[in-house]
Design a protein around this motif. Structure first.
Motif, mmCIF file in Angstrom:
data_model
loop_
_atom_site.group_PDB
_atom_site.id
_atom_site.type_symbol
_atom_site.label_atom_id
_atom_site.label_comp_id
_atom_site.label_asym_id
_atom_site.label_seq_id
_atom_site.Cartn_x
_atom_site.Cartn_y
_atom_site.Cartn_z
ATOM 1 N N ARG A 174 -27.636 -25.345 4.505
ATOM 2 C CA ARG A 174 -26.778 -24.362 5.127
ATOM 3 C C ARG A 174 -25.470 -24.530 4.930
ATOM 4 O O ARG A 174 -24.579 -23.457 4.485
ATOM 5 C CB ARG A 174 -26.765 -24.602 6.690
ATOM 6 N N LEU A 234 -22.950 -21.700 2.677
ATOM 7 C CA LEU A 234 -21.540 -21.121 3.581
ATOM 8 C C LEU A 234 -20.268 -21.289 2.360
ATOM 9 O O LEU A 234 -19.732 -20.629 2.247
ATOM 10 C CB LEU A 234 -21.346 -21.750 4.618
ATOM 11 N N PHE A 262 -19.585 -24.720 8.403
ATOM 12 C CA PHE A 262 -19.792 -23.589 9.406
ATOM 13 C C PHE A 262 -18.344 -23.333 10.126
ATOM 14 O O PHE A 262 -17.995 -22.093 9.942
ATOM 15 C CB PHE A 262 -20.621 -23.889 10.338
ATOM 16 N N THR A 272 -15.969 -20.090 9.518
ATOM 17 C CA THR A 272 -15.757 -19.148 10.654
ATOM 18 C C THR A 272 -14.055 -18.876 10.757
ATOM 19 O O THR A 272 -13.524 -17.759 11.157
ATOM 20 C CB THR A 272 -16.507 -19.864 11.859
ATOM 21 N N GLY A 284 -19.835 -16.642 9.187
ATOM 22 C CA GLY A 284 -20.431 -17.817 9.428
ATOM 23 C C GLY A 284 -22.054 -17.921 9.425
ATOM 24 O O GLY A 284 -22.648 -18.845 9.389
#
Length: 463
Positions: free
Chosen positions: A180, A184, A246, A250, A366
């Motif tokens: 993940r 990102l 993340f 964001t 995100g």
């Protein structure tokens, strides 16, 4: 030796005289060439096993050994694990179906109604899954009928790419659950570097792809360097870096001048420039299948060659099998850890590029990973950490994802049922002895040896 020694009365006729050879009792002794213990008395229900002149039991036929090896193979276990998960999924469909619950209220009065309702629920659910994932015979024309299989391949592309990264790390003995975060960061690097450029497609598209792969490789390489230099556990590192990625992305999509869309207050990036988007593979009627799938096929071939055929792959596999033996053989274990995480992060970056250059071109935030980073672990486990196994597993999970929407729309089956099936597949894949016990498959030699050791240890304790 007289007749009394033989157990017969003098002058009495021999009871075995005139019998066919197959009905005569077995003969053993030093003069026959067969030891006394080699030939047991035959009974009509269980004939004695013929022994060779040396007293050895002949080996079983080749076809028996082939069938036993086939039933013990990983492929059979994998297929049966999927079948078992589908059976449990069918049970869940039937239990949650309103018609089944209504018919079960008067089951003992009219059991046929309940059975028909169960059949309609299970058959309807999997038929809808097939229509949404493979082929839709209800569509008016052929191109619309084959659209489901293209949707499956489109959903499978990022799963395969990220799964290859997890599988490659598995082969080196690393548990990479940072897909993940790597996705990102790959999307963020591609957005920062290339989204504001005005270039022709033949330059802009590969440049965006290369920037995303490099971003994912750098983020994965950080884990490899920390693992090699400090001995920190890669699971802790990847989990923490997932959170870092993340919150970093964001913040970037909320900050003007970085990734936030110009002249807007929404926390989302600019859309992917048209010159950086993957062209459709078969035209606009199949929007989910683009050239990114061909790149994923090329990545699968590359990973297969790297791990199975190259000298670097041999060193990577040696470290995964036994890092202490690899170090004794002169292989730099630390360097292999760094290489493995670089490749794993780059493949996760390829998965992110399939998202922002293919299926999600209107801007990202995100949540652009869409759970693919964690689903890749499942795909790698199902594919047994082999390149083409991961490819097949990714297509299967892409089919489940594509068909789940049709199941929900036409049959009212929750998408969560498909997630349960995926989880059960992983459960059965992770427990091969459970699958063999369910389907009465022969145990492997390792399982037999473990059982024998446990039995011997139990006897020793009892003694």
């Amino acid at each position: 030796m007289n007749d009394d020694a033989k157990g017969t009365t003098p002058g009495a006729p021999d009871p075995t005289r005139g019998l066919p050879p197959e009905q005569l009792p077995p003969v053993s002794g030093p003069l026959t060439g067969t030891p006394v213990t080699a030939a047991a008395p035959a009974t009509p229900a269980e004939p004695a096993t013929p022994a060779t002149p040396g007293g050895e039991v002949p080996p079983p036929p080749r076809q028996n050994a082939f069938i036993k090896d086939l039933l013990r193979s990983n492929w059979v276990t994998t297929v049966l694990a999927i079948v078992a998960a589908m059976i449990v999924g069918g049970i869940l469909m039937a239990v949650t179906d309103e018609d089944v619950r209504a018919a079960s209220a008067y089951f003992f009065a009219r059991p046929g109604d309940t059975l028909i309702a169960i059949w309609n629920s299970v058959y309807g659910g999997y038929e809808a899954l097939f229509r949404g994932a493979v082929f839709n015979p209800r569509a008016p024309d052929f191109l619309t009928q084959i659209r489901p299989i293209t949707n499956t391949l489109g959903f499978a592309a990022p799963l395969i790419a990220a799964g290859l990264g997890v599988a490659l790390a598995f082969r080196v003995g690393l548990f990479n659950i940072g897909g993940r975060g790597q996705m990102l960061i790959a999307a963020a690097v591609a957005g920062l570097v290339t989204f504001n450029l005005d270039l022709p497609m033949f330059i802009h598209l590969p440049l965006t792809l290369a920037a995303g792969i490099a971003g994912g490789a750098i983020w994965g390489g950080i884990v490899g360097v920390l693992k090699a230099r400090t001995g920190a556990h890669e699971v802790i590192l990847t989990i923490m870096l997932n959170y870092v990625a993340f919150y970093l992305v964001t913040w970037m999509v909320r900050t003007p001048g970085l990734l936030q869309r110009a002249a807007e207050d929404q926390p989302i990036s600019d859309p992917t420039p048209p010159t950086a988007q993957f062209p459709d593979l078969f035209g606009p009627r199949f929007p989910l299948l683009d050239w990114g799938f061909l790149i994923v096929i090329a990545a699968t071939v590359f990973v297969w060659w790297l791990v199975e055929r190259s000298s670097l792959g041999f060193r990577l596999r040696a470290v995964g099998e036994n890092p202490h033996a690899a170090r004794a053989a002169g292989i730099s274990v630390q360097r292999m850890y760094i290489y493995a995480m670089l490749f794993a992060g780059g493949l996760a970056g390829l998965a992110a590029m399939n998202q922002i250059q293919g299926s999600v071109v209107s801007g990202f935030d995100g949540f652009i990973d869409a759970g693919i980073g964690f689903d890749a672990i499942t795909v790698a486990l199902l594919g047994r950490s082999r390149a083409w196994g991961v490819f097949a597993a990714g297509i299967l999970f892409g089919a489940l994802k594509a068909g789940s929407f049709t199941m929900q729309a036409s049959q009212g089956i929750p998408v969560d049922i498909v997630l349960v099936v995926q989880s059960l597949i992983v459960l059965f894949i992770a427990a091969p002895p459970l699958v063999r016990a369910i389907f009465f498959l022969p145990k492997t030699d390792a399982e037999k040896a473990a059982k024998a050791r446990a039995k011997a240890a139990k006897k020793a304790v009892a003694a």
